[in-house]
Design an enzyme around this catalytic site. Sequence first.
Site, PDB file in Angstrom:
ATOM      1  N   HIS A 106       0.824  -1.216   0.000  1.00  0.00           N
ATOM      2  CA  HIS A 106       0.000   0.000   0.000  1.00  0.00           C
ATOM      3  C   HIS A 106       0.863   1.274   0.000  1.00  0.00           C
ATOM      4  CE1 HIS A 106      -3.338  -2.698   1.317  1.00  0.00           C
ATOM      5  NE2 HIS A 106      -2.378  -3.220   2.067  1.00  0.00           N
ATOM      6  N   SER A 123      14.257  22.300 -15.308  1.00  0.00           N
ATOM      7  CA  SER A 123      13.071  23.102 -15.587  1.00  0.00           C
ATOM      8  C   SER A 123      13.529  24.456 -16.101  1.00  0.00           C
ATOM      9  CB  SER A 123      12.257  23.264 -14.303  1.00  0.00           C
ATOM     10  OG  SER A 123      11.453  24.418 -14.408  1.00  0.00           O
ATOM     11  N   LYS A 145      15.083  22.107 -10.098  1.00  0.00           N
ATOM     12  CA  LYS A 145      14.418  20.868 -10.536  1.00  0.00           C
ATOM     13  C   LYS A 145      15.346  19.943 -11.309  1.00  0.00           C
ATOM     14  CE  LYS A 145      10.411  19.992 -10.600  1.00  0.00           C
ATOM     15  NZ  LYS A 145       9.210  20.583 -11.167  1.00  0.00           N
ATOM     16  N   GLU A 196       9.257   9.005 -16.892  1.00  0.00           N
ATOM     17  CA  GLU A 196       7.847   9.357 -17.138  1.00  0.00           C
ATOM     18  C   GLU A 196       7.420   8.962 -18.543  1.00  0.00           C
ATOM     19  OE1 GLU A 196       6.890  13.223 -14.501  1.00  0.00           O
ATOM     20  OE2 GLU A 196       8.577  13.435 -15.847  1.00  0.00           O
TER      21      GLU A 196
END
Length: 455
Positions: free
Chosen positions: A153, A274, A280, A287
């Site tokens: 979980h 970024s 970043k 992704e």
Amino acid sequence: MWGGRFAAGPASIMREINASIPFDKRLWKQDIAGSKAHVAMLARQGIVSQADADAISAGLDTIAAEYEASGVPVNLDLEDIHMVTESRLAELIGPVAGRLHTARSRNDQVATDFRLWVRDAIDEVEAGLIGLQRALVARAQDHADAVMPGFTHLQSAQPVTLGHHLMAYYEMVRRDRSRFADARARLNECPLGAAALAGTGFPTDRHMTAAALGFVKPTDNSLDSVSDRDFALDYLMAATQASLHLSRLAEEFIIWASQPFGFVKLPDAYSTGSSIMPQKRNPDAAELVRGHAGRIMGCMTALCMTMKGLPLAYSKDMQDDKPPVFEAHDLLALSIAAMTGMVETVTFRTDRMRGLAESGFATATDLADWLVREGGIPFREAHHITGRAVAAAEEAGVPLDQLPLDRLKAIDDRLDDRVYAVLTVDASVASRKSHGGTAPDQVRARIAQAKEELG
Ligand code: ARG
């Protein structure tokens, strides 16, 4: 090419919707190989003369060299790779080129070409997956006893080792490889010679062409031969499964790379910055692997939809079989390469993993197991006692193994100082020696086997 019966040429829109050459040019190598095998058989069976067959075969070699050097010319008038090649052959060697298409049809021709292409694609994927497995095994070996929190979980559950976690992906990829191997074995029968749908009256030898193209045997039903695209679907289904695994691994890296987790530092080579937030480091490659899995499944669904309502034998809908397979294959190959690169170069922050494993009461099960083993207490009761110990530790703001003995005794008198030996994360993982368990010894044994499997 089929102009004999038609007075007028096709509307330009017909030409455009009909043409597959913009994408099926990718089949050129397989198309030439299939044609060479076919014409060699025609000559041996006395269906064309040896001289004509030699001229055709030499012409095909010339065309292959041309395609290799400057690509396949995309001429929508000529519809597809089969006609583009045949018409070039006629330019090169004259009307004798027309004998190549004896005793075959584009229906068995494209079925053969596409099987050959998918077989090569499977071999390429197999090599990529082996590379990924090697990377996983190498990193697992480095971290066979590095403790990290294991999750269910996505909540800290029990300590595991990073090596064990990485080897879980080794097992997934092993199953992926076996699915591709199954697909390859089923695919490896040759439809060439089934002709349009009913077979042929010429005295062909389908065993000869099958063997020449590396197939185990010819297919056994001419209708099935030209209408079957199971091999493409098998490939797409195996690719879908593999991409799900890659996507899950990508997702772990994305979570692990987030600041709250901080389990990994993704390599510069697989991250982007970024344009507005200088701090970043975005896990774009991971992704995109996660995103590509969705597209690969879309390709699989697309071909299922194409095939589901088709009567025997060939229908032109089936020309749509190739774009989804090509797309899925390109996405899968890229995803495998990206995940392999990431696994090879990611920095694991094992201190941070250990710190979190130690702070999450992850050894609570070990305390309960100790009560069962040493105190003869039924597990359910031990579970309850342990729950109270966790609550006490939480209240005191300390990990379980730092809770003073008097606090433990206040909860249950059967607890004594021997219990501390099982409450460290290292003791916890070392104790899980069951087959396939997370104990470093078990993990190392599986790594050794895996290395043998990989050869
Ligand atoms: N370009 C076609 C395809 O990919 C080749 C087969 C054409 N057959 C036919 N009967 N029109 O499916």
